[in-house]
Design a protein around this motif. Sequence first.
Motif, short mmCIF file in Angstrom:
data_model
loop_
_atom_site.label_atom_id
_atom_site.label_comp_id
_atom_site.label_asym_id
_atom_site.label_seq_id
_atom_site.Cartn_x
_atom_site.Cartn_y
_atom_site.Cartn_z
N ILE A 269 0.85 -1.20 0.00
CA ILE A 269 0.00 0.00 0.00
C ILE A 269 0.89 1.25 0.00
N ALA A 270 1.87 1.24 0.88
CA ALA A 270 2.72 2.43 1.02
C ALA A 270 3.49 2.73 -0.26
N THR A 271 3.89 1.69 -0.99
CA THR A 271 4.72 1.95 -2.16
C THR A 271 3.93 2.07 -3.46
N HIS A 272 2.76 1.46 -3.53
CA HIS A 272 2.04 1.46 -4.81
C HIS A 272 0.91 2.48 -4.89
N MET A 273 0.51 3.00 -3.79
CA MET A 273 -0.74 3.76 -3.78
C MET A 273 -0.56 5.27 -3.83
N LYS A 274 -1.29 5.91 -4.73
CA LYS A 274 -1.35 7.37 -4.73
C LYS A 274 -2.76 7.74 -4.30
N PRO A 275 -2.88 8.62 -3.28
CA PRO A 275 -4.23 8.93 -2.80
C PRO A 275 -5.08 9.64 -3.85
N LYS A 276 -6.35 9.24 -3.94
CA LYS A 276 -7.29 9.86 -4.88
C LYS A 276 -8.15 10.90 -4.17
N GLY A 277 -8.02 10.95 -2.86
CA GLY A 277 -8.83 11.88 -2.09
C GLY A 277 -8.40 11.82 -0.64
N SER A 278 -9.15 12.50 0.20
CA SER A 278 -8.78 12.44 1.62
C SER A 278 -10.02 12.45 2.50
N VAL A 279 -9.85 11.95 3.71
CA VAL A 279 -10.93 12.05 4.70
C VAL A 279 -10.36 12.72 5.95
N GLU A 322 -1.56 15.06 7.76
CA GLU A 322 -1.78 13.77 7.14
C GLU A 322 -1.17 12.69 8.03
N ILE A 323 -1.98 11.78 8.54
CA ILE A 323 -1.44 10.80 9.48
C ILE A 323 -1.41 9.37 8.96
N ALA A 324 -2.14 9.10 7.89
CA ALA A 324 -2.18 7.71 7.42
C ALA A 324 -2.64 7.65 5.97
N LEU A 325 -2.44 6.48 5.37
CA LEU A 325 -2.92 6.23 4.01
C LEU A 325 -3.63 4.88 4.06
N GLY A 326 -4.77 4.80 3.41
CA GLY A 326 -5.48 3.51 3.46
C GLY A 326 -6.35 3.30 2.26
N LEU A 327 -6.82 2.06 2.09
CA LEU A 327 -7.70 1.73 0.97
C LEU A 327 -9.14 1.83 1.44
N SER A 328 -9.92 2.62 0.74
CA SER A 328 -11.30 2.84 1.16
C SER A 328 -12.19 1.68 0.71
N ALA A 329 -13.05 1.23 1.61
CA ALA A 329 -13.97 0.15 1.26
C ALA A 329 -15.21 0.71 0.56
N TYR A 330 -15.32 2.05 0.53
CA TYR A 330 -16.47 2.69 -0.12
C TYR A 330 -16.00 3.79 -1.06
N SER A 331 -16.79 4.08 -2.09
CA SER A 331 -16.48 5.17 -3.00
C SER A 331 -16.69 6.50 -2.28
N SER A 332 -16.21 7.60 -2.88
CA SER A 332 -16.40 8.91 -2.23
C SER A 332 -17.91 9.23 -2.14
N LYS A 333 -18.66 8.81 -3.15
CA LYS A 333 -20.10 9.08 -3.14
C LYS A 333 -20.77 8.40 -1.95
N ASP A 334 -20.43 7.14 -1.77
CA ASP A 334 -21.02 6.39 -0.65
C ASP A 334 -20.49 6.90 0.69
N THR A 335 -19.21 7.27 0.70
CA THR A 335 -18.62 7.77 1.95
C THR A 335 -19.35 9.04 2.39
N ALA A 336 -19.65 9.90 1.41
CA ALA A 336 -20.34 11.15 1.74
C ALA A 336 -21.69 10.84 2.41
N MET A 337 -22.29 9.76 1.97
CA MET A 337 -23.60 9.39 2.49
C MET A 337 -23.52 8.81 3.90
N ILE A 338 -22.48 8.06 4.18
CA ILE A 338 -22.45 7.32 5.45
C ILE A 338 -21.55 7.96 6.50
#
Length: 367
Positions: A269-279, A322-338
């Motif tokens: 995750i740390a080496t392959h991932m570029k963040p697409k957004g933030s929470v 910025e304290i962490a990087l992670g893979l979201s289990a939900y899309s930004s649309k769904d995240t906004a909802m929940i």
Amino acid sequence: MNASDAIKNSKRVVIKIGSALLTNETREELNQGWINALAKDIQALVQDDKEIIIVSSGAVALGRKALGISADIPPEDIRLEQKQAASAVGQPHIFTGYYHAFEALGITVAQVLLTMGETESRRMHLNARETLNTLIDKNIIPVINENDTISTGELRFGDNDRLAVRVAQMIEADTVLLLSSTEGLHTADPNKNPDAEHIPLVEDITDEHIKMAGDALPGLSTGGMKSKIKAAQAATRAGISLIIARELEGKCTLFKAQENAPNARKRWIATHMKPKGSVTIDDGALKALKDGKSLLPIGVKEIEGNFERGDAVSIQTEDGKEIALGLSAYSSKDTAMIMGQKKEWVHTLQGYLGRDELIHRNDLVMF
Ligand code: GLU
């Protein structure tokens, strides 16, 4: 030390089985007796509380006859589409072999066809991992092969050595066991040199070991020792031990996991991932993350960017750190909802049963 001793302290073990072991002397038919014996050995491991995942080759080898490709033609001389077609014929044979062997022991198996690419692309990676973990949790043994018919690569033998390591990284296995026609690494090729000595343990893979492995041997199944050493390098660097053996109760070479290797998946995750957004999260969630817990929707105050399920997002505190990087289990649309919602509400709002966590702790790297 034999191979079963070498996996004594492992919980999750990926066992890769080479084509040569699965076929009989004609090299064209399934060696059901061998598979039955293997299934019994695996049953003993399962009773010993181990989680076993099988990666099996043999599809091309078992499909050759139907395609009219003689067993004497080396794989490198067969055209790609012929190999792919052969694999389509052979794959159900192999799986049926495992199915019958394990059914007799009361163990359920599941067929999983992956492509190498799938273990790289984020969303597919996440889905494949969830599926495998779901099967393992139910004590079902996944029997994995590469999805040869749609594979765009060259379909080289030896690919499954790498696939086994990728799978191990993906599901955080402790050990990969490569079962093939060799008992492990020797100081020279034992088929050519009677003085070749067997090496039981390799703590650090050096150029000398790579030299000992020599080149890939042409033939039915063997990706050669070279492909195995490469797999061992990838595995041990990711904190996974790798064992080469012919059978569980036989001699083996153990390549020990590098102890300071960061957890394989997190490193990925740390080496392959570029963040697409933030929470942005609240203090309660911050404390939970510091305690090694997952991020729940209720702890999220704001989101930014457009992301899909499986994309990386950066996690920030309310003061913008910025304290962490992670893979979201939900899309930004769904995240906004929940976001900000209690667990009970999440699924209602979604309209489907998703995960409780927005970012699971296994998918999260703290800085
Ligand atoms: N996927 C190929 C097969 O089932 C084997 C690749 C390998 O042996 O590494 O025949």
